[in-house]
Design an enzyme around this catalytic site. Structure first.
Site, mmCIF file in Angstrom:
data_model
loop_
_atom_site.group_PDB
_atom_site.id
_atom_site.type_symbol
_atom_site.label_atom_id
_atom_site.label_comp_id
_atom_site.label_asym_id
_atom_site.label_seq_id
_atom_site.Cartn_x
_atom_site.Cartn_y
_atom_site.Cartn_z
ATOM 1 N N CYS A 53 15.431 13.002 23.380
ATOM 2 C CA CYS A 53 14.236 12.324 23.899
ATOM 3 C C CYS A 53 14.146 12.516 25.410
ATOM 4 O O CYS A 53 14.999 12.063 26.163
ATOM 5 C CB CYS A 53 14.294 10.832 23.559
ATOM 6 S SG CYS A 53 12.916 9.884 24.246
ATOM 7 N N GLN A 60 -6.078 -1.845 14.705
ATOM 8 C CA GLN A 60 -5.916 -2.861 15.760
ATOM 9 C C GLN A 60 -5.259 -4.125 15.239
ATOM 10 O O GLN A 60 -5.477 -5.216 15.769
ATOM 11 C CB GLN A 60 -7.262 -3.262 16.387
ATOM 12 C CG GLN A 60 -7.840 -2.225 17.283
ATOM 13 C CD GLN A 60 -8.462 -1.137 16.483
ATOM 14 O OE1 GLN A 60 -9.181 -1.412 15.558
ATOM 15 N NE2 GLN A 60 -8.191 0.081 16.850
ATOM 16 N N THR A 61 -4.524 -4.006 14.162
ATOM 17 C CA THR A 61 -3.930 -5.191 13.553
ATOM 18 C C THR A 61 -2.503 -4.886 13.119
ATOM 19 O O THR A 61 -2.246 -3.830 12.547
ATOM 20 C CB THR A 61 -4.762 -5.626 12.323
ATOM 21 O OG1 THR A 61 -6.125 -5.814 12.731
ATOM 22 C CG2 THR A 61 -4.228 -6.904 11.721
ATOM 23 N N TRP A 85 0.823 -1.220 0.000
ATOM 24 C CA TRP A 85 0.000 0.000 0.000
ATOM 25 C C TRP A 85 0.855 1.267 0.000
ATOM 26 O O TRP A 85 0.324 2.365 -0.042
ATOM 27 C CB TRP A 85 -0.955 0.008 1.199
ATOM 28 C CG TRP A 85 -0.306 -0.313 2.508
ATOM 29 C CD1 TRP A 85 0.326 0.566 3.328
ATOM 30 C CD2 TRP A 85 -0.226 -1.595 3.134
ATOM 31 N NE1 TRP A 85 0.817 -0.083 4.440
ATOM 32 C CE2 TRP A 85 0.480 -1.404 4.350
ATOM 33 C CE3 TRP A 85 -0.672 -2.876 2.803
ATOM 34 C CZ2 TRP A 85 0.737 -2.460 5.231
ATOM 35 C CZ3 TRP A 85 -0.409 -3.915 3.688
ATOM 36 C CH2 TRP A 85 0.283 -3.710 4.883
ATOM 37 N N TYR A 89 -8.596 9.065 13.136
ATOM 38 C CA TYR A 89 -7.311 8.533 12.671
ATOM 39 C C TYR A 89 -7.347 8.167 11.186
ATOM 40 O O TYR A 89 -6.496 8.597 10.398
ATOM 41 C CB TYR A 89 -6.866 7.302 13.490
ATOM 42 C CG TYR A 89 -5.808 6.560 12.721
ATOM 43 C CD1 TYR A 89 -4.513 7.071 12.634
ATOM 44 C CD2 TYR A 89 -6.127 5.425 11.962
ATOM 45 C CE1 TYR A 89 -3.552 6.455 11.852
ATOM 46 C CE2 TYR A 89 -5.163 4.807 11.173
ATOM 47 C CZ TYR A 89 -3.885 5.335 11.122
ATOM 48 O OH TYR A 89 -2.959 4.745 10.327
ATOM 49 N N ASP A 136 -2.280 7.707 16.039
ATOM 50 C CA ASP A 136 -2.628 6.320 16.365
ATOM 51 C C ASP A 136 -1.801 5.912 17.588
ATOM 52 O O ASP A 136 -1.135 6.743 18.202
ATOM 53 C CB ASP A 136 -2.390 5.390 15.163
ATOM 54 C CG ASP A 136 -0.910 5.169 14.897
ATOM 55 O OD1 ASP A 136 -0.077 5.946 15.420
ATOM 56 O OD2 ASP A 136 -0.574 4.217 14.171
ATOM 57 N N CYS A 139 16.455 2.019 21.984
ATOM 58 C CA CYS A 139 16.991 3.334 22.336
ATOM 59 C C CYS A 139 18.492 3.451 22.061
ATOM 60 O O CYS A 139 19.000 4.554 21.845
ATOM 61 C CB CYS A 139 16.709 3.638 23.799
ATOM 62 S SG CYS A 139 14.949 3.690 24.207
ATOM 63 N N GLY A 193 -10.672 -10.745 13.004
ATOM 64 C CA GLY A 193 -11.312 -10.163 14.179
ATOM 65 C C GLY A 193 -11.970 -8.825 13.905
ATOM 66 O O GLY A 193 -11.840 -8.267 12.820
ATOM 67 N N CYS A 207 18.908 4.858 18.659
ATOM 68 C CA CYS A 207 17.879 5.839 18.307
ATOM 69 C C CYS A 207 18.492 7.183 17.900
ATOM 70 O O CYS A 207 19.373 7.697 18.585
ATOM 71 C CB CYS A 207 16.935 6.045 19.489
ATOM 72 S SG CYS A 207 15.586 7.171 19.112
ATOM 73 N N GLU A 217 -5.865 0.748 5.535
ATOM 74 C CA GLU A 217 -6.059 1.379 6.842
ATOM 75 C C GLU A 217 -7.126 0.674 7.676
ATOM 76 O O GLU A 217 -6.986 0.531 8.886
ATOM 77 C CB GLU A 217 -6.407 2.868 6.687
ATOM 78 C CG GLU A 217 -5.247 3.733 6.204
ATOM 79 C CD GLU A 217 -4.062 3.723 7.155
ATOM 80 O OE1 GLU A 217 -4.236 3.364 8.336
ATOM 81 O OE2 GLU A 217 -2.956 4.073 6.709
#
Length: 259
Positions: free
Chosen positions: A204, A38-39, A20, A116, A134, A195, A77, A198, A33
């Site tokens: 941060c 939730q996946t 995508w 979202y 999100d 981290c 689901g 990072c 999307e």
DNA sequence: AATCCGGGGTG
DNA sequence: CACCCAGGATT
């Protein structure tokens, strides 16, 4: 701006190649999307491929039966996503003359499309300056800026949306949105974030204050589950033993302790 | 503001 | 097994 520059550089370097991301066709962006709500990518990818193969256009999806769509969705689901997907496909084909809504405001009207997803489609497919928030964005922003407002509180939702809106790159909103989500997904992970490698080590707030493992803050949901339920069973004098299967027929799948 | 909806992942 | 993850709809 340093944040955006580092983020987009990281994205160019580390992003995964996903189907995508090879298109700006709103139908495919929308489909991906909805599937990815939730996946995780790993779980949703084969479903995305199957849907694109079986329903190459929104007209194919609109003309399909709900049964066949639900069958293809099986195992993912949250099945209302599939029903809303079908409803919205028919809505766009029949009521909107097959023209996919192309602004955040209009996308938000679609069933199954919330703040979202409307932001994601508007930015990724149409390059509109609409900030996505999100779970990944909550995590990255709360850690980087050291924000302790609970992400599932009314105030937190407002604060993070507002912050994301001030940060989004106006020149390349599509790339920026995907970069911050990808960063949260594969580097600034919920558990054991990387981290040590990072690019934001020196800025941060969470890392510098040992708060990486406590951010983002989330309100407890004081869910009260019944842990113990005591009752007496009078034995049938004609039987010598209790039958757990007999109790199961009455109470369902509850585990029993015989004291 | 709280709850539900389904899976997968982790400790 | 207990708990976490989390967008959208519903109440």
């Amino acid at each position: 701006m340093d944040f955006n520059h580092k983020l987009i550089t990281w994205y160019s370097d580390k992003k995964r190649e996903l189907p995508w991301r090879e298109t700006s066709n709103p139908y495919y962006i929308w489909l991906s999307e909805i599937i990815l709500q939730q996946t995780q990518v790993k779980q949703g990818l084969p479903y995305y491929d199957a849907f694109v193969t079986q329903y190459p256009t929104i007209f194919d999806l609109a003309n399909a039966s709900e049964t066949s769509i639900l069958k293809l969705w099986q195992g993912l689901g949250y099945y209302s996503r599939a029903r809303n997907l079908h409803f919205t496909a028919k809505h766009i084909v029949n009521e909107l003359d097959g023209k996919f809504p192309n602004t955040y405001k209009d996308l938000l009207k679609l069933k199954g499309v919330g703040d979202y997803t409307a932001s994601a489609i508007a930015s990724i497919a149409f390059n509109e300056v609409a900030a996505v928030v999100d779970g990944n964005v909550y995590r990255v922003l709360s850690r980087y800026f050291g924000i302790e407002t609970p992400i599932n509180s009314t105030l937190g939702i407002k604060e993070f949306k507002s912050l994301a809106s001030t940060l989004i790159d106006h020149k390349q909103p599509a790339t920026y949105n995907q970069a911050i989500m990808e960063f949260g997904a594969i580097q600034c992970k919920p558990k054991n974030p990387d981290c040590t490698v990072c690019p934001f080590q020196d800025s941060c707030v969470a890392l510098q204050n040992q708060m990486v493992d406590v951010l983002p803050v989330k309100l407890k949901k004081t869910k009260v589950t019944v842990k113990y339920f005591n009752f007496l069973v009078f034995m049938d004098p004609n039987k010598k033993h209790f039958s757990k299967n007999a109790l199961k027929k009455v109470f369902g799948n509850i585990s029993f302790n015989f004291l």
